[in-house]
Design an enzyme around this catalytic site. Structure first.
Site, PDB file in Angstrom:
ATOM      1  N   HIS A  10       6.400  -1.286   1.860  1.00  0.00           N
ATOM      2  CA  HIS A  10       5.011  -1.592   1.511  1.00  0.00           C
ATOM      3  C   HIS A  10       4.696  -1.201   0.067  1.00  0.00           C
ATOM      4  CE1 HIS A  10       3.839   2.643   1.593  1.00  0.00           C
ATOM      5  NE2 HIS A  10       4.561   2.758   2.700  1.00  0.00           N
ATOM      6  N   GLU A  88       6.582   4.166   9.959  1.00  0.00           N
ATOM      7  CA  GLU A  88       7.197   5.191   9.115  1.00  0.00           C
ATOM      8  C   GLU A  88       7.684   6.350   9.975  1.00  0.00           C
ATOM      9  OE1 GLU A  88       8.932   6.294   6.918  1.00  0.00           O
ATOM     10  OE2 GLU A  88       7.727   6.460   5.086  1.00  0.00           O
TER      11      GLU A  88
END
EC number: 5.4.2.11
Length: 249
Positions: A10, A88
């Site tokens: 990202h 994550e």
């Protein structure tokens, strides 16, 4: 004929810009992060990549990165699959803490071990912590036992691999070109798996934000080649910046 897979971390998040541990906390992109995602889309378009399917996590920084990149690619129509398994790594009690302050308190070596080692977990969050994933309705359908309170990279790989095997690998085996928009450590886990990287070498692998990493895979999904799109020197500098985030001033 090789299969093509792109791993995209990202764009810069609000906590990336503040140098804070993020993990499963759902933090959005900065304006720079949106720009990085758009630029990633342009780089993939210049490469002539035509995707068949995209995957992302349940965290908005990865979702919004994918949306921005697909818009720049003019491939907004692609089917998108979302999974918590691409989230994550859970940073436990480190989530929300400033990385430099944490390094000053615990030492750079300890913070680097927490951040980059393969099998060492940070301290866990408590079960009564308001940020525990069991209090987030996006995970309501999951067995509480699978929700992490901390994770090592090894734990993250163990979480990601079932999704790879069940969802992504079959698409690649069907000759589909696949884009994954995810996170530094969930992508490091896949990088380790694909490249059969040793536990020691993965310590020094740092994936920068917003730069597409293109893998070409054989018909048995073995790595033929991989490279960052765009300027390789810029990718190297960005990787070094990631490596330096846990150092005390």
């Amino acid at each position: 004929m090789t299969r093509k897979l792109v791993l995209l971390r990202h764009g810069q998040s609000q906590w990336n810009s503040m140098n804070r541990f993020t993990g499963w906390v759902d933090i959005g992109l900065t304006e720079q992060g949106h720009q990085e995602a758009t630029m990633a889309g342009h780089l993939m378009k210049e490469e002539g990549l035509e995707f068949d399917v995209a995957h992302t996590s349940l965290l908005k920084r990865a979702i919004h990165t994918l949306q921005d990149a697909l818009k720049a690619l003019d491939q907004d129509w692609l089917p998108i699959y979302k999974s918590w398994r691409l989230n994550e790594r859970h940073y436990g009690a480190l989530q929300g803490l400033d990385k430099i302050d944490t390094a000053a308190k615990h030492g750079e070596e300890q913070v680097n071990i927490w951040r980059r080692s393969y099998d060492i977990q940070p301290p866990p969050i408590d079960l009564d912590d308001p940020s525990h994933p069991m209090r987030d309705r996006r995970y309501a359908a999951l067995d509480r036992k699978v929700l992490p309170v901390t994770e090592s990279l090894k734990n993250t790989l163990e979480r990601v691999l079932p999704y790879w095997n069940d969802a992504i690998a079959p698409q690649l085996n069907d000759n589909k070109t696949v884009l994954i928009s995810a996170h530094g450590n969930s992508l490091r886990a896949l990088y380790k798996y694909l490249n059969q990287e040793s536990d020691e070498k993965i310590l020094n692998v740092n994936i920068p934000t917003g730069i597409p990493l293109l893998f070409e895979l054989s018909d048995t999904l073995q790595v033929v080649s991989y490279r960052y799109l765009g300027d390789p020197d810029a990718a190297q500098r960005a990787s070094e910046m990631v490596a330096n985030q846990g150092k005390a001033k």
